[in-house]
Motif scaffolding. Sequence first.
Motif, short mmCIF file in Angstrom:
data_model
loop_
_atom_site.label_atom_id
_atom_site.label_comp_id
_atom_site.label_asym_id
_atom_site.label_seq_id
_atom_site.Cartn_x
_atom_site.Cartn_y
_atom_site.Cartn_z
N ARG A 75 0.86 -1.18 0.00
CA ARG A 75 0.00 0.00 0.00
C ARG A 75 0.89 1.23 0.00
O ARG A 75 1.67 1.45 0.94
N PRO A 76 0.79 2.04 -1.05
CA PRO A 76 1.59 3.27 -1.05
C PRO A 76 1.09 4.20 0.05
O PRO A 76 -0.11 4.30 0.30
N LEU A 77 2.01 4.84 0.72
CA LEU A 77 1.65 5.77 1.78
C LEU A 77 1.60 7.17 1.20
O LEU A 77 2.63 7.77 0.90
N ILE A 78 0.38 7.66 1.00
CA ILE A 78 0.19 9.00 0.44
C ILE A 78 -0.20 9.92 1.59
O ILE A 78 -1.20 9.72 2.26
N PHE A 82 -2.23 17.42 -3.73
CA PHE A 82 -2.35 18.84 -4.09
C PHE A 82 -2.74 18.94 -5.56
O PHE A 82 -2.21 18.20 -6.38
N PRO A 83 -3.62 19.89 -5.91
CA PRO A 83 -3.87 20.14 -7.34
C PRO A 83 -2.65 20.84 -7.95
O PRO A 83 -1.87 21.47 -7.24
N LEU A 84 -2.52 20.74 -9.26
CA LEU A 84 -1.37 21.30 -9.96
C LEU A 84 -1.16 22.78 -9.62
O LEU A 84 -0.03 23.22 -9.44
N ARG A 85 -2.22 23.54 -9.48
CA ARG A 85 -2.09 24.98 -9.21
C ARG A 85 -1.48 25.25 -7.83
O ARG A 85 -1.04 26.36 -7.55
N GLU A 86 -1.41 24.24 -6.96
CA GLU A 86 -0.86 24.41 -5.61
C GLU A 86 0.52 23.78 -5.44
O GLU A 86 0.95 23.49 -4.33
N VAL A 87 1.24 23.57 -6.54
CA VAL A 87 2.58 22.97 -6.47
C VAL A 87 3.50 23.76 -5.53
O VAL A 87 4.21 23.14 -4.72
N PRO A 88 3.52 25.10 -5.57
CA PRO A 88 4.39 25.81 -4.62
C PRO A 88 4.07 25.48 -3.16
O PRO A 88 4.98 25.28 -2.35
N GLU A 89 2.79 25.36 -2.84
CA GLU A 89 2.41 24.99 -1.47
C GLU A 89 2.84 23.56 -1.15
O GLU A 89 3.31 23.27 -0.05
N ILE A 91 5.42 22.00 -2.37
CA ILE A 91 6.88 22.02 -2.16
C ILE A 91 7.21 22.59 -0.79
O ILE A 91 8.07 22.07 -0.08
N ARG A 92 6.51 23.64 -0.38
CA ARG A 92 6.73 24.20 0.97
C ARG A 92 6.41 23.14 2.04
O ARG A 92 7.14 22.98 3.02
N TYR A 93 5.30 22.45 1.86
CA TYR A 93 4.88 21.41 2.80
C TYR A 93 5.95 20.32 2.91
O TYR A 93 6.32 19.89 4.00
N LEU A 94 6.45 19.90 1.76
CA LEU A 94 7.46 18.85 1.73
C LEU A 94 8.77 19.30 2.36
O LEU A 94 9.34 18.61 3.21
N THR A 95 9.27 20.47 1.95
CA THR A 95 10.57 20.93 2.44
C THR A 95 10.52 21.36 3.90
O THR A 95 11.56 21.39 4.56
N ALA A 96 9.33 21.64 4.41
CA ALA A 96 9.20 21.97 5.84
C ALA A 96 9.26 20.72 6.71
O ALA A 96 9.30 20.81 7.94
N GLY A 97 9.28 19.55 6.08
CA GLY A 97 9.39 18.30 6.84
C GLY A 97 8.08 17.78 7.37
O GLY A 97 8.06 16.91 8.23
N HIS A 98 6.95 18.28 6.86
CA HIS A 98 5.64 17.84 7.35
C HIS A 98 5.19 16.51 6.76
O HIS A 98 4.39 15.81 7.36
N ALA A 99 5.65 16.17 5.57
CA ALA A 99 5.18 14.98 4.87
C ALA A 99 5.58 13.71 5.59
O ALA A 99 6.72 13.54 5.99
N ARG A 100 4.63 12.82 5.76
CA ARG A 100 4.89 11.51 6.38
C ARG A 100 4.63 10.38 5.37
O ARG A 100 4.47 9.24 5.73
N GLY A 101 4.60 10.74 4.13
CA GLY A 101 4.40 9.81 3.02
C GLY A 101 4.64 10.58 1.74
O GLY A 101 5.22 11.66 1.75
N LYS A 102 4.18 10.03 0.65
CA LYS A 102 4.36 10.68 -0.64
C LYS A 102 3.39 11.84 -0.80
O LYS A 102 2.29 11.82 -0.28
N ILE A 103 3.83 12.83 -1.55
CA ILE A 103 2.99 13.96 -1.91
C ILE A 103 2.58 13.73 -3.36
O ILE A 103 3.42 13.45 -4.21
N VAL A 104 1.29 13.83 -3.64
CA VAL A 104 0.77 13.59 -4.98
C VAL A 104 0.26 14.89 -5.57
O VAL A 104 -0.44 15.66 -4.90
N ILE A 105 0.65 15.15 -6.81
CA ILE A 105 0.15 16.31 -7.54
C ILE A 105 -0.85 15.82 -8.57
O ILE A 105 -0.51 14.98 -9.42
N THR A 106 -2.08 16.30 -8.50
CA THR A 106 -3.10 15.90 -9.47
C THR A 106 -3.16 16.91 -10.60
O THR A 106 -3.08 18.12 -10.37
N VAL A 107 -3.28 16.39 -11.81
CA VAL A 107 -3.32 17.24 -13.00
C VAL A 107 -4.74 17.31 -13.51
O VAL A 107 -5.42 16.32 -13.59
#
Length: 107
Positions: A75-78, A82-89, A91-107
Amino acid sequence: MGGNHSLSELKQVLRPGGTLVPVGTEGGSRLVGGKAWIRAMLLSKLVRHLRPLASQPNQADLQFVTELIAAGKIRPLIDKTFPLREVPEAIRYLTAGHARGKIVITV
């Protein structure tokens, strides 16, 4: 394990004789990415067994992983989508160390 952890932190959880295989990229002084690999090799006394992960994805392997997921064997841990228009957010979420799994960008 990797990403937001230093070499010394990783060494503490590595089993004696174990092998560390960092995956992905991270900025700063973290142990992943090109420059960090050079640094890790120089600090190889901290981690005795350090191996790069090299892969060449192919259709057969991707199909196999798809089947494992469909069968519920893995089971992938997602963490968050985030929608494509929120990619900057994202990236901020990821680089801030909040992610506890994969971040998915929906197109």
